[in-house]
Design an enzyme around this catalytic site. Structure first.
Site, PDB file in Angstrom:
ATOM      1  N   ASP A 184      10.835  44.340  10.386  1.00 38.24           N
ATOM      2  CA  ASP A 184      11.006  44.266   8.934  1.00 38.24           C
ATOM      3  C   ASP A 184      10.363  45.477   8.259  1.00 38.24           C
ATOM      4  OD1 ASP A 184      10.904  41.616  10.209  1.00 38.24           O
ATOM      5  OD2 ASP A 184      11.257  40.839   8.199  1.00 38.24           O
ATOM      6  N   HIS A 226      19.026  43.981   8.759  1.00 41.73           N
ATOM      7  CA  HIS A 226      19.571  42.713   8.264  1.00 41.73           C
ATOM      8  C   HIS A 226      19.745  42.704   6.754  1.00 41.73           C
ATOM      9  CE1 HIS A 226      17.861  40.462  12.064  1.00 41.73           C
ATOM     10  NE2 HIS A 226      18.787  41.373  12.355  1.00 41.73           N
ATOM     11  N   ARG A 257      21.004  39.170   0.675  1.00 38.76           N
ATOM     12  CA  ARG A 257      20.872  37.798   1.184  1.00 38.76           C
ATOM     13  C   ARG A 257      19.736  37.074   0.468  1.00 38.76           C
ATOM     14  NH1 ARG A 257      19.470  36.349   7.486  1.00 38.76           N
ATOM     15  NH2 ARG A 257      18.011  38.095   7.177  1.00 38.76           N
ATOM     16  N   LYS A 259      17.742  33.562   1.521  1.00 41.69           N
ATOM     17  CA  LYS A 259      17.645  32.578   2.596  1.00 41.69           C
ATOM     18  C   LYS A 259      16.467  31.653   2.313  1.00 41.69           C
ATOM     19  CE  LYS A 259      15.347  36.083   5.532  1.00 41.69           C
ATOM     20  NZ  LYS A 259      15.201  36.642   6.884  1.00 41.69           N
TER      21      LYS A 259
END
Length: 366
Positions: A184, A226, A257, A259
């Site tokens: 990350d 991602h 995104r 989540k």
């Protein structure tokens, strides 16, 4: 106690207060960890090239108002341990990387498993606990997660480079998968943070906001991972006032995104604004909003209230691969609320994804 004794006691106390250590208007130079304790007593700290011994943290506990200048590259020797490798704390700090590098020696750890198994990897590599500015720093080959940011007051992070591109290739320990994993870029649980004008090449979230407010992520380039994420959101968390704008997302699983964990309760995510972002080569989704994490489009939970997710202002233009979904929204029953304005979202390629348990998206169709 007599008046004389009280006066004497006060004078002793005053001398103690005066004698308390304070930062000096001097310049401290760090060429090894042995230099740190003396250097941080100064309000200017210069960092020369050196190698941090294995299993130790390069920890800078700075006086308020300190200026830090990197004058060389810092390399971290290898040991299987939890880290972090570097930590900096203080208020109103000016941290100038001057283009120099923190080298985490990632290939010595990478095994395709990241934090999910294999050897213990220092994570995060870099803990940032300052207010002020942090700029022009390069991180090369992080063992796993790169930055954890928990600033005590407003912080602007700019002109940063995260280069974990070597982790895209498999190695002898990764079973044919990318060797880098869980790399990350920025994990943020904070308020009043701006990250801008930076370049990130990694194998996981470019940005992950786990909680906090007033966070701006703008004019950054994210490659290989991602995408830009709000989440994953756990229980008892509030996220609000997030602006994601003018970023370029290339060859990621998805561009944008949100989540939230299916098991999460008593959390709120609201006022998330996307503007002017561009995404290409998106492998799985253009936009994914999913309340079933860690599953993808599984059974959603309804313990996270999600509202005011808007694509407005400059157009967000995303192109997904032929076998990807353009947009998928998977809300728990009654947990996505209000009207969401998606008038500035354009997604092409692939196929339409499902919109589950929510009818409040306006000015957009797949």
């Amino acid at each position: 106690m007599s008046a004389f004794l009280r006066l004497a006691a006060l004078l002793v106390f005053a001398r103690v207060i005066v004698a308390a250590p304070a930062a000096s208007d001097c310049t401290g130079t760090i060429s090894s960890l042995d230099d740190v304790a003396a250097a941080v007593k100064c309000t200017t700290v210069n960092i020369n090239s050196f190698t941090v011994p294995a299993g130790e943290t390069f920890n800078l506990a700075l006086a308020d108002g300190t200026t830090v200048n990197m004058q060389g590259d810092v390399t971290f020797a290898v040991k299987d341990w939890e880290g972090p490798l570097f930590q900096v704390s203080g208020k109103s700090i000016t941290f100038n990387g001057n283009g120099h590098t923190f080298d985490g020696n990632g290939p010595s750890y990478w095994d395709g498993q990241g934090g999910n198994g294999g050897v213990t990897k220092p994570a995060p590599m870099m803990k940032i606990k300052i207010s002020g500015t942090y700029s022009n720093v390069k991180v090369l080959n992080s063992p796993a997660r790169v930055y954890s940011v928990s600033n005590p007051a407003p912080l602007v992070m700019s002109q940063l480079t995260i280069d974990d591109s070597a982790g895209d290739a498999p190695n002898s320990k990764s079973g044919g998968k990318a060797a880098g994993h869980n790399t990350d870029g920025f994990d943020c649980s904070t308020t009043d943070l701006t990250i801008q004008d930076s370049t990130i090449h990694n194998q996981d979230d470019c940005l992950a906001i786990n909680k906090g407010s007033n966070i701006v992520f703008q004019r950054n380039t994210c490659t290989g991972g991602h995408g830009i994420s709000v989440g994953s959101i756990d229980s008892d968390v509030t996220v609000s006032g997030i602006v994601i704008q003018d970023n370029t997302i290339t060859n990621n699983d998805q561009a944008l995104r949100i989540k939230t964990k299916a098991s999460a309760t008593d959390s709120t995510v609201t006022n998330i604004t996307y503007s002017g972002n561009t995404g290409t080569g998106l492998r799985q989704f253009g936009v994914l909003i999913d309340q079933s994490y860690p599953d993808t489009l599984g059974t959603p939970g309804n313990g996270v209230k999600l509202s005011a997710v808007n694509f407005v202002g400059a157009t967000n233009t995303l192109t997904v691969n032929s076998d990807a979904m353009r947009v998928a929204v998977n809300c728990g029953s009654g947990s996505c609320t209000g009207t969401w304005d998606w008038s500035a979202l354009k997604v092409s390629g692939g196929s339409a994804g499902p919109i589950t348990n929510f009818s409040g998206i306006k000015n957009f169709s797949q």
